[in-house]
Structures are given as structure tokens and as C-alpha cells.
Scaffold this motif. Structure first.
Motif, PDB file in Angstrom:
ATOM      1  N   HIS A 234       6.981   0.936  -9.048  1.00 28.38           N
ATOM      2  CA  HIS A 234       6.257   1.985  -8.321  1.00 28.38           C
ATOM      3  C   HIS A 234       5.884   1.521  -6.917  1.00 28.38           C
ATOM      4  O   HIS A 234       5.819   2.332  -5.984  1.00 28.38           O
ATOM      5  N   LEU A 235       5.665   0.197  -6.758  1.00 31.45           N
ATOM      6  CA  LEU A 235       5.236  -0.355  -5.468  1.00 31.45           C
ATOM      7  C   LEU A 235       6.384  -1.088  -4.759  1.00 31.45           C
ATOM      8  O   LEU A 235       6.138  -1.959  -3.929  1.00 31.45           O
ATOM      9  N   ARG A 236       7.613  -0.735  -5.088  1.00 30.93           N
ATOM     10  CA  ARG A 236       8.770  -1.477  -4.568  1.00 30.93           C
ATOM     11  C   ARG A 236       8.854  -1.425  -3.043  1.00 30.93           C
ATOM     12  O   ARG A 236       9.456  -2.328  -2.432  1.00 30.93           O
ATOM     13  N   ASP A 237       8.269  -0.403  -2.415  1.00 35.03           N
ATOM     14  CA  ASP A 237       8.326  -0.308  -0.960  1.00 35.03           C
ATOM     15  C   ASP A 237       7.309  -1.227  -0.282  1.00 35.03           C
ATOM     16  O   ASP A 237       7.357  -1.410   0.945  1.00 35.03           O
ATOM     17  N   GLN A 238       6.372  -1.794  -1.045  1.00 32.41           N
ATOM     18  CA  GLN A 238       5.335  -2.652  -0.481  1.00 32.41           C
ATOM     19  C   GLN A 238       5.815  -4.104  -0.499  1.00 32.41           C
ATOM     20  O   GLN A 238       5.964  -4.712  -1.553  1.00 32.41           O
ATOM     21  N   VAL A 239       6.061  -4.673   0.664  1.00 32.54           N
ATOM     22  CA  VAL A 239       6.560  -6.049   0.768  1.00 32.54           C
ATOM     23  C   VAL A 239       5.422  -7.023   0.448  1.00 32.54           C
ATOM     24  O   VAL A 239       4.301  -6.867   0.915  1.00 32.54           O
ATOM     25  N   GLY A 240       5.745  -8.033  -0.370  1.00 31.06           N
ATOM     26  CA  GLY A 240       4.770  -9.085  -0.644  1.00 31.06           C
ATOM     27  C   GLY A 240       3.831  -8.813  -1.793  1.00 31.06           C
ATOM     28  O   GLY A 240       2.909  -9.600  -2.049  1.00 31.06           O
ATOM     29  N   ILE A 241       4.006  -7.707  -2.504  1.00 30.49           N
ATOM     30  CA  ILE A 241       3.164  -7.403  -3.664  1.00 30.49           C
ATOM     31  C   ILE A 241       3.426  -8.455  -4.745  1.00 30.49           C
ATOM     32  O   ILE A 241       4.566  -8.817  -5.014  1.00 30.49           O
ATOM     33  N   PHE A 242       2.350  -8.959  -5.347  1.00 32.40           N
ATOM     34  CA  PHE A 242       2.491  -9.917  -6.442  1.00 32.40           C
ATOM     35  C   PHE A 242       1.462  -9.593  -7.515  1.00 32.40           C
ATOM     36  O   PHE A 242       0.341  -9.190  -7.205  1.00 32.40           O
ATOM     37  N   VAL A 243       1.843  -9.775  -8.789  1.00 32.61           N
ATOM     38  CA  VAL A 243       0.967  -9.424  -9.904  1.00 32.61           C
ATOM     39  C   VAL A 243       0.759 -10.636 -10.801  1.00 32.61           C
ATOM     40  O   VAL A 243       1.723 -11.301 -11.196  1.00 32.61           O
ATOM     41  N   GLY A 244      -0.502 -10.932 -11.105  1.00 32.57           N
ATOM     42  CA  GLY A 244      -0.845 -11.972 -12.060  1.00 32.57           C
ATOM     43  C   GLY A 244      -1.378 -11.344 -13.329  1.00 32.57           C
ATOM     44  O   GLY A 244      -2.131 -10.361 -13.261  1.00 32.57           O
ATOM     45  N   VAL A 245      -0.992 -11.870 -14.486  1.00 35.21           N
ATOM     46  CA  VAL A 245      -1.375 -11.279 -15.768  1.00 35.21           C
ATOM     47  C   VAL A 245      -2.089 -12.323 -16.625  1.00 35.21           C
ATOM     48  O   VAL A 245      -1.538 -13.402 -16.876  1.00 35.21           O
ATOM     49  N   GLY A 246      -3.326 -11.991 -17.047  1.00 35.81           N
ATOM     50  CA  GLY A 246      -4.081 -12.872 -17.925  1.00 35.81           C
ATOM     51  C   GLY A 246      -3.735 -12.612 -19.385  1.00 35.81           C
ATOM     52  O   GLY A 246      -3.107 -11.600 -19.718  1.00 35.81           O
ATOM     53  N   GLU A 247      -4.135 -13.533 -20.253  1.00 36.86           N
ATOM     54  CA  GLU A 247      -3.846 -13.389 -21.669  1.00 36.86           C
ATOM     55  C   GLU A 247      -4.795 -12.383 -22.328  1.00 36.86           C
ATOM     56  O   GLU A 247      -5.842 -12.034 -21.782  1.00 36.86           O
ATOM     57  N   GLU A 248      -4.434 -11.967 -23.514  1.00 35.37           N
ATOM     58  CA  GLU A 248      -5.248 -11.041 -24.291  1.00 35.37           C
ATOM     59  C   GLU A 248      -6.522 -11.742 -24.769  1.00 35.37           C
ATOM     60  O   GLU A 248      -6.493 -12.906 -25.167  1.00 35.37           O
ATOM     61  N   VAL A 249      -7.647 -11.022 -24.695  1.00 38.38           N
ATOM     62  CA  VAL A 249      -8.904 -11.508 -25.273  1.00 38.38           C
ATOM     63  C   VAL A 249      -9.342 -10.507 -26.334  1.00 38.38           C
ATOM     64  O   VAL A 249      -9.120  -9.301 -26.195  1.00 38.38           O
ATOM     65  N   LYS A 250      -9.966 -11.006 -27.386  1.00 38.75           N
ATOM     66  CA  LYS A 250     -10.316 -10.149 -28.514  1.00 38.75           C
ATOM     67  C   LYS A 250     -11.538  -9.282 -28.242  1.00 38.75           C
ATOM     68  O   LYS A 250     -11.652  -8.171 -28.746  1.00 38.75           O
TER      69      LYS A 250
END
Length: 500
Positions: A234-250
């Protein structure tokens, strides 16, 4: 706003259209000759108001309105009929119809009825916008509280209940924007709402945190991977976008751990990939403990209360030194410093100051640059604090002054006025005299006497009525105060007024 006229008689439809077009230029008007056509038009145009004739061939007005409401539940109906019968009224009430017109109706009655319904629609729309805005603010506040360790279990339960969320496992996604904009922020929020049950936080510098609630029957990876991939697409037109994903917490109360993991994943930002899961990062450095975060908050509150910005600077520098000594990734340390600035923001609000939030640029490439940026931001916040401290007090005195003017006829104690601005009574009394040069009780008396002078111009009002109306329960005492302030009694003052 749209209105649909439904009547099987062409003359009735045309007459109603002409009356309403002349009276309400902003209204878009449609008409239908029977119930079936009305349903088709309602499905396409979604009118706000329907003027519905009850007695029509084929399908009557009550049945038509039922089907329109199934398509468009918020539509408001006005029933039009030549028969004022209880049965029809009872059925209409069940559909939420509160207005009706009897044939034939006067022009003024038609206009007044439609005007009343338009106002009802506007009020409901305004309330809906207000509720939605409050819900969005509450959602953002909840995310901030959770991610920055500033919510107790009891508060968490209350906040979750207020936004209708049941406790469940979750994970955090943090999106990094090289050039964040308000439009981009809204775009992401809308996309998230379409795809997941999630809470979107505020834009902190160049980072946007999202708490994603786990779906039943789907593994963490099976949910997280498509969500991140769709967001990147969805954000492919935005240069330099980066996503970090944390682990699941209960537990949702532990979501700050997933948040810190997502920030760590951002530390592995590279040009070759657009996102990274925490468990994939090569640097497996554990975050420093956060058990002392409330202690630091108390330190900030105490230092701000004393205006000790040297102490605040020392706390921040010690924290940055600690991060560097433990070899923490710079981006993680930047995020933690941002949390400390957020604590300072809360402390300022506690003192009655509402400044613009301090955000890091996240452009520092080493700890030396981070210290320099923090020093610059801290200097700006300290300048704001110094310049607005007196202003904040003056504003609160003005609030008390206006309140006295508007409520001088009431029993106004110093305690009541102090509660209004969250000051102690003694402090308010001193501040009022310092800022305005008059004691609060003398200003209250002056307001009452000025009000009395206006009322004395009315010869039909007795002195007893006037004394009660301006806030004195004893007419004799009122006369004594008036004479002391004006040099003459109320009766003498009245006699010299021009005859009306």
C-alpha cells in the motif's frame, strides 16, 4: 442533505417539491411515485429524510419505510397522510417516526416540520462526529499509555472497556517514515481499519506504532506476515519506508515488550528489505529494565515543580550514557529518550501548561549527535516553561475573574473559586491581588453593585427584589454596601436616574 418525497399523486409531489425548494436552497430533493421506486432511489442516493405518503397502491408507506431503513438505518421518516388513525401512528412510532403531516397541510406547517427534522439530523451528525473524534483520541491515548508503561491494571481495564476491547494476545508493528505527513498518517489509519482489528497510535517523530490484536484460529506469523506485506504494498510509492514487527504477547499489559522488540527490529533497517521481524534480527540485545520508569517520572515531576532544568538535563544525560554503555542500538535509545520527553510533557500538563509535544528527528547517526539534539529540544521546552509560567497563572486569574462576573449573584466562596483552577485558596487570593490589584471579595462586591445599578433603572423592581437578584439575602445589608461603594443609598441613586 438529501430529501426524498414519496407520493403516488403527481400534484402532491410537485407541490411539496416547490415548497421545499424555495424554503431550503441547500436541500437536494428527489421524488418517487410509489414505494418500489422509493426503495430503488434510497439504495442509490441514501437520503437523510423521507416524506412518505402512507396510502399508496402496491406497497404502503409503512412497509416502504421499513425496507428503506433496512438499507439506510439512520434515515428519518416524516409520514404524510389524510388519515389520522391510531394504528398507523403506532406502526410509525416503531420505525422511529416522530413527525407527520396531515393532508392538506399549510405551507408553514410543511416548512416547520421539515426544518425541525433537518435540525435533528444536523444534531445527530454533530454528535456522531464528536463521538468518533473522542473515540479516536481515546484510542491514541490508550496506545501511548500501553507502549510507554504509564497505565495501571485498573486503568487498563477501564480504558479497554471504554473502547470495547476484550483482553487478548497482540503484537506491535512500528512503521518508519522518512518524511511523515498528516495525509500519510490518515491513509495508514484508514488502511489498518479496513484490514485488521488494531489500534493506531500517535506519530512519534518518524515512527507510527500499531497494536494488532490476534485473530483466533490463525498463527501469529500467518496473521502478521500478510498484514505487513499488504501495508508495504500500500505504501510502495513511499521511498525509505521500513517496518519492524514485535513478537506476540499474551497480555495487553505486556504489549510494551512487543513494542520495544519492534523498535529493535527497526535498528536492522537496510535497503535490501522493507520489513523485519524481531526474531530475525542479528543483534539480540535485551532492552534495559523499565522498573525504574515511574521513579524517573517522579523525578521529572519534582524537578519541574521546582523549575530545576539542570536536574532534568542531568537525568536525561545519565540515561543516554547508560544506553551507550550497554551497547544499545541508537534507534532504540532514541525511542526511549522520546518516552522520557513524553513524561516531561505529562508533567507540564499537570502544572497546567499545554505545550507542543517534543519530537526527535531520528536522524542522529551516533550518540554524540543524539545528546546535541536532546540538548536543543530541552532548551526549547525550558524556554517555553519559563515564558508561559506567568502566562498560565494570568490565564487562570482571568478565568476566575470572568467566573465572578458571570456568577456574582451566587454564593462564591474562595474555596469554590480555587477549585475552579486547581489552586489552593490562599494562593489564589494572593495571585488575584497581585495580578489585578484588588481582593477577590472586593471585585465580587463591585460586580454585584454594577449589576444593581442596572436593575435600579427598572422602576417596577423593588429594592428587596434587586438585593436578592444581585446576591444579597438581607436588603438592609445590601443598602449599606451600596452606600459605602457609591456614596448614596439605592433609593437616592434611583431618584437621580432619568425618568423612563
Amino acid at each position: 442533505m438529501k430529501l426524498l418525497i414519496v407520493d403516488d399523486e403527481p400534484i402532491e409531489r410537485e407541490g411539496m417539491r416547490r415548497i421545499l425548494s424555495d424554503a431550503f436552497a441547500e436541500l437536494t430533493i428527489f421524488d418517487a411515485r410509489n414505494g418500489y421506486q422509493a426503495i430503488e432511489i434510497a439504495e442509490i442516493e441514501r437520503p437523510d429524510i423521507v416524506l412518505m405518503d402512507i396510502m399508496m397502491p402496491g406497497i404502503n408507506g409503512i412497509e416502504t419505510l421499513q425496507q428503506i431503513q433496512a438499507i439506510h438505518p439512520t434515515v428519518r421518516g416524516v409520514m404524510v397522510t389524510a388519515f389520522d388513525t391510531f394504528d398507523y401512528a403506532r406502526q410509525a412510532l416503531r420505525l422511529g417516526v416522530k413527525e407527520y403531516l396531515l393532508k392538506p397541510s399549510k405551507r408553514s406547517e410543511i416548512i416547520a416540520t421539515v426544518e425541525a427534522v433537518i435540525e435533528q439530523c444536523k444534531m445527530e451528525a454533530k454528535k456522531l462526529r464528536t463521538d468518533q473524534q473522542a473515540e479516536r483520541l481515546l484510542e491514541t491515548e490508550l496506545v501511548t499509555q500501553l507502549l510507554f508503561h504509564h497505565v495501571h491494571d485498573v486503568q487498563l481495564d477501564a480504558l479497554m472497556e471504554s473502547v470495547g476491547i476484550v483482553a487478548r494476545p497482540a503484537f506491535v508493528v512500528v512503521i518508519y517514515f522518512p518524511e511523515p505527513t498528516e495525509a500519510l498518517y490518515r491513509q495508514v489509519k484508514e488502511r489498518v481499519r479496513e484490514s485488521e482489528n488494531a489500534f493506531v497510535g500517535a506519530l512519534y517523530g518518524k515512527q507510527l506504532p500499531i497494536i494488532v490484536f490476534r485473530r483466533e484460529g490463525v498463527s501469529y506469523r500467518s496473521q502478521a506476515m500478510p498484514f505487513v506485506q499488504n501495508m508495504i504494498a500500500h505504501l510502495r510509492d513511499q521511498v525509505g519506508i521500513f517496518v519492524g514487527v514485535g513478537e506476540e504477547v499474551k497480555e495487553l499489559a505486556q504489549v510494551a515488550v512487543s513494542y520495544q522488540q519492534a523498535v529493535f527490529a527497526l535498528a536492522s533497517h537496510s535497503q535490501s528489505v522493507r520489513f523485519r521481524f524481531y526474531e530475525e534480527t542479528s543483534t539480540q540485545i535485551q532492552p534495559l529494565g523499565t522498573t525504574n520508569i515511574r521513579h524517573k517520572e517522579q523525578q521529572f515531576f519534582e524537578a519541574l515543580d521546582q523549575g530545576d532544568w539542570h536536574q532534568i538535563e542531568q537525568i536525561l544525560n545519565e540515561f543516554i550514557d547508560q544506553q551507550e554503555q550497554h551497547g544499545q542500538p541508537l534507534i532504540y535509545s532514541q525511542q526511549r529518550v522520546l518516552e522520557l520527553f513524553w513524561i516531561i510533557q505529562r508533567a507540564l500538563e499537570h502544572l497546567g501548561m499545554s505545550s507542543q509535544p517534543a519530537y526527535l528527528s531520528f536522524q542522529s547517526s551516533n550518540y554524540r549527535q543524539l545528546r546535541a539534539e536532546v540538548q536543543g529540544i530541552l532548551s526549547q521546552v525550558a524556554t517555553y516553561y519559563t515564558s508561559h509560567l506567568g502566562t498560565a497563572e494570568s490565564n487562570k486569574v482571568q478565568i476566575v475573574k470572568r467566573y465572578i462576573e458571570e456568577h456574582s449573584h451566587e454564593e462564591l466562596s474562595l474555596d469554590r473559586l480555587a477549585e475552579l483552577v486547581d489552586f489552593t485558596p490562599m494562593y489564589l487570593s494572593k495571585l488575584f491581588k497581585d495580578k489585578l490589584g484588588v481582593n477577590y471579595i472586593d471585585y465580587l462586591t463591585e460586580c454585584r453593585i454594577q449589576h444593581a445599578k442596572q436593575l435600579l433603572k427598572d422602576p417596577d423592581k423593588s429594592l428587596k427584589e434587586i438585593s436578592f437578584e444581585v446576591g444579597y439575602h438581607e436588603p438592609n445589608y445590601f443598602s449599606k454596601v451600596f452606600k459605602k461603594m457609591c456614596g448614596q443609598s439605592p433609593s437616592e441613586y434611583r431618584k437621580q436616574l432619568p425618568i423612563r
